[in-house]
Scaffold this motif. Sequence first.
Motif, PDB file in Angstrom:
ATOM      1  N   TRP A   1       0.857  -1.180   0.000  1.00 20.05           N
ATOM      2  CA  TRP A   1       0.000   0.000   0.000  1.00 20.05           C
ATOM      3  C   TRP A   1       0.893   1.228   0.000  1.00 20.05           C
ATOM      4  CZ3 TRP A   1       1.161   2.771   4.341  1.00 20.05           C
ATOM      5  CH2 TRP A   1       1.684   2.068   5.429  1.00 20.05           C
ATOM      6  N   GLN A   2       0.304   2.408  -0.221  1.00 18.42           N
ATOM      7  CA  GLN A   2       1.101   3.628  -0.327  1.00 18.42           C
ATOM      8  C   GLN A   2       0.724   4.695   0.704  1.00 18.42           C
ATOM      9  OE1 GLN A   2       3.811   4.149  -1.989  1.00 18.42           O
ATOM     10  NE2 GLN A   2       3.998   6.257  -1.202  1.00 18.42           N
ATOM     11  N   ARG A   3      -0.542   4.736   1.132  1.00 21.13           N
ATOM     12  CA  ARG A   3      -0.970   5.860   1.971  1.00 21.13           C
ATOM     13  C   ARG A   3      -1.617   5.353   3.257  1.00 21.13           C
ATOM     14  NH1 ARG A   3      -3.920   8.249  -1.556  1.00 21.13           N
ATOM     15  NH2 ARG A   3      -2.225   9.575  -2.329  1.00 21.13           N
ATOM     16  N   ALA A   4      -1.125   5.846   4.396  1.00 19.64           N
ATOM     17  CA  ALA A   4      -1.688   5.502   5.704  1.00 19.64           C
ATOM     18  C   ALA A   4      -2.126   6.757   6.429  1.00 19.64           C
ATOM     19  CB  ALA A   4      -0.673   4.750   6.558  1.00 19.64           C
TER      20      ALA A   4
ATOM     21  N   ARG B   1     -12.144   2.802  -0.190  1.00 17.92           N
ATOM     22  CA  ARG B   1     -11.049   1.938  -0.621  1.00 17.92           C
ATOM     23  C   ARG B   1      -9.985   1.741   0.468  1.00 17.92           C
ATOM     24  NH1 ARG B   1      -9.289   4.084  -6.409  1.00 17.92           N
ATOM     25  NH2 ARG B   1      -7.776   2.392  -6.141  1.00 17.92           N
ATOM     26  N   THR B   2     -10.310   2.107   1.699  1.00 19.56           N
ATOM     27  CA  THR B   2      -9.411   1.763   2.794  1.00 19.56           C
ATOM     28  C   THR B   2      -9.494   0.254   3.007  1.00 19.56           C
ATOM     29  OG1 THR B   2      -9.766   3.908   3.841  1.00 19.56           O
ATOM     30  CG2 THR B   2      -8.850   2.162   5.215  1.00 19.56           C
ATOM     31  N   ARG B   3      -8.343  -0.418   2.991  1.00 16.92           N
ATOM     32  CA  ARG B   3      -8.325  -1.884   2.996  1.00 16.92           C
ATOM     33  C   ARG B   3      -8.404  -2.484   4.380  1.00 16.92           C
ATOM     34  NH1 ARG B   3      -2.920  -3.262   0.148  1.00 16.92           N
ATOM     35  NH2 ARG B   3      -3.419  -5.236   1.175  1.00 16.92           N
ATOM     36  N   LEU B   4      -7.766  -1.841   5.329  1.00 17.62           N
ATOM     37  CA  LEU B   4      -7.692  -2.434   6.661  1.00 17.62           C
ATOM     38  C   LEU B   4      -7.531  -1.357   7.713  1.00 17.62           C
ATOM     39  CD1 LEU B   4      -4.464  -2.369   7.702  1.00 17.62           C
ATOM     40  CD2 LEU B   4      -4.271  -4.109   5.927  1.00 17.62           C
ATOM     41  N   ILE B   5      -7.834  -1.722   8.954  1.00 15.38           N
ATOM     42  CA  ILE B   5      -7.655  -0.852  10.097  1.00 15.38           C
ATOM     43  C   ILE B   5      -6.879  -1.647  11.142  1.00 15.38           C
ATOM     44  CG2 ILE B   5      -9.951  -1.454  10.996  1.00 15.38           C
ATOM     45  CD1 ILE B   5     -10.107   1.389  12.143  1.00 15.38           C
ATOM     46  N   ALA B   6      -5.843  -1.039  11.704  1.00 17.09           N
ATOM     47  CA  ALA B   6      -4.921  -1.752  12.584  1.00 17.09           C
ATOM     48  C   ALA B   6      -4.756  -1.000  13.891  1.00 17.09           C
ATOM     49  CB  ALA B   6      -3.562  -1.915  11.902  1.00 17.09           C
ATOM     50  N   PHE B   7      -4.752  -1.752  14.999  1.00 11.38           N
ATOM     51  CA  PHE B   7      -4.678  -1.161  16.336  1.00 11.38           C
ATOM     52  C   PHE B   7      -3.452  -1.685  17.070  1.00 11.38           C
ATOM     53  CE2 PHE B   7      -9.111  -1.102  15.084  1.00 11.38           C
ATOM     54  CZ  PHE B   7      -9.492   0.187  15.433  1.00 11.38           C
ATOM     55  N   GLY B   8      -2.561  -0.767  17.449  1.00 14.97           N
ATOM     56  CA  GLY B   8      -1.384  -1.134  18.214  1.00 14.97           C
ATOM     57  C   GLY B   8      -1.710  -1.321  19.685  1.00 14.97           C
TER      58      GLY B   8
ATOM     59  N   VAL C   1      -4.740   2.391   4.352  1.00 13.53           N
ATOM     60  CA  VAL C   1      -4.838   1.742   5.657  1.00 13.53           C
ATOM     61  C   VAL C   1      -5.024   2.796   6.735  1.00 13.53           C
ATOM     62  CG1 VAL C   1      -3.382  -0.198   4.919  1.00 13.53           C
ATOM     63  CG2 VAL C   1      -2.345   1.728   6.108  1.00 13.53           C
ATOM     64  N   LEU C   2      -5.672   2.399   7.819  1.00 13.98           N
ATOM     65  CA  LEU C   2      -5.845   3.234   9.006  1.00 13.98           C
ATOM     66  C   LEU C   2      -5.081   2.598  10.162  1.00 13.98           C
ATOM     67  CD1 LEU C   2      -9.680   3.933   8.754  1.00 13.98           C
ATOM     68  CD2 LEU C   2      -7.887   5.677   8.603  1.00 13.98           C
ATOM     69  N   ILE C   3      -4.381   3.427  10.931  1.00 15.90           N
ATOM     70  CA  ILE C   3      -3.599   2.963  12.069  1.00 15.90           C
ATOM     71  C   ILE C   3      -4.065   3.702  13.315  1.00 15.90           C
ATOM     72  CG2 ILE C   3      -1.281   2.689  13.032  1.00 15.90           C
ATOM     73  CD1 ILE C   3      -1.654   1.179  10.399  1.00 15.90           C
TER      74      ILE C   3
ATOM     75  N   GLU D   1      -3.455  -5.441  16.023  1.00 20.21           N
ATOM     76  CA  GLU D   1      -4.670  -6.200  15.763  1.00 20.21           C
ATOM     77  C   GLU D   1      -5.287  -5.623  14.502  1.00 20.21           C
ATOM     78  OE1 GLU D   1      -8.838  -7.640  17.940  1.00 20.21           O
ATOM     79  OE2 GLU D   1      -7.648  -6.024  18.846  1.00 20.21           O
ATOM     80  N   VAL D   2      -5.422  -6.440  13.473  1.00 19.64           N
ATOM     81  CA  VAL D   2      -5.805  -5.965  12.140  1.00 19.64           C
ATOM     82  C   VAL D   2      -7.181  -6.483  11.753  1.00 19.64           C
ATOM     83  CG1 VAL D   2      -5.186  -5.952   9.683  1.00 19.64           C
ATOM     84  CG2 VAL D   2      -3.383  -5.804  11.420  1.00 19.64           C
TER      85      VAL D   2
END
Length: 259
Positions: free
Chosen positions: A23-26, A185-192, A125-127, A255-256
């Motif tokens: 991916w390119q943009r977060a 078109r955001t593919r995934l969301i991830a939580f640290g 992606v979202l972080i 956690e994705v």
Amino acid sequence: MPDQAAASGRDGLATLDAFPEDWQRALCVVAHPDDLEYGAAMAVARWTAQGKDVAYVLATAGEAGIDSMLPEVAGTVREEEERASAAAVGVTAVEFLGHPDGVLEHGLALRRDLAREIRRHRPDVLISITFRLTFGASHPNGGGGTLNQADHRALGLALIDAARDAGNRWVFEELLSEGFEPWSRTRLIAFGGSPRPTHGVDVTGFVDAGVRSLAAHRTYLENLGTGDFDPAAFVTGQARDGGRLFGTEAAISFEVFSL
């Protein structure tokens, strides 16, 4: 996206799947200055070094976070420290939404503001950091661990909802009149920091950048009240623990969820 099922590691610990990087943009979205810097910033340093576009959005300025400092003063200081912290890992785009620190609400106002930023930045992606009740490892029965803070939990759940809202033309129609077309078109969301990690990012070579990023919050850290917090020891420990799960020298876990 790789299978999220965990396998058994060399030492009997759960191993983590590799976090996808095609991916390119977060867009990193958290409640407060310093939220990303307790671990996730090391992954950000890796991604910006790869040439990826990473931006930060913070719901509050963290103005209620320093007991000895008036909120209107603390907010300005913490915004400045967050910009320096972001720069340490290659991020120059840092925005603050102005929601009140300490009493962040999971509601329509926050969802709307987050959906606007998702439409504005159009991320792949979202972080964020965990919305779970506790941070990090917990007892196998689901108890234990360090209790999470209310703003983190509210923000995380609102971000999940906003990720869907951003793609729905008929939710928050006022965003259309502001010029923000839907983005789905955001593919995934991830939580640290989650007690239920599924994926890891190898941050070998980026730990020092993570230490500098956390240490940039000098005023906040000096006013924690403990007097002995060591940013280098904390960040290094996080990377070492993640590395044991991921099978590398240093790693950070997330956690994705697919969107």
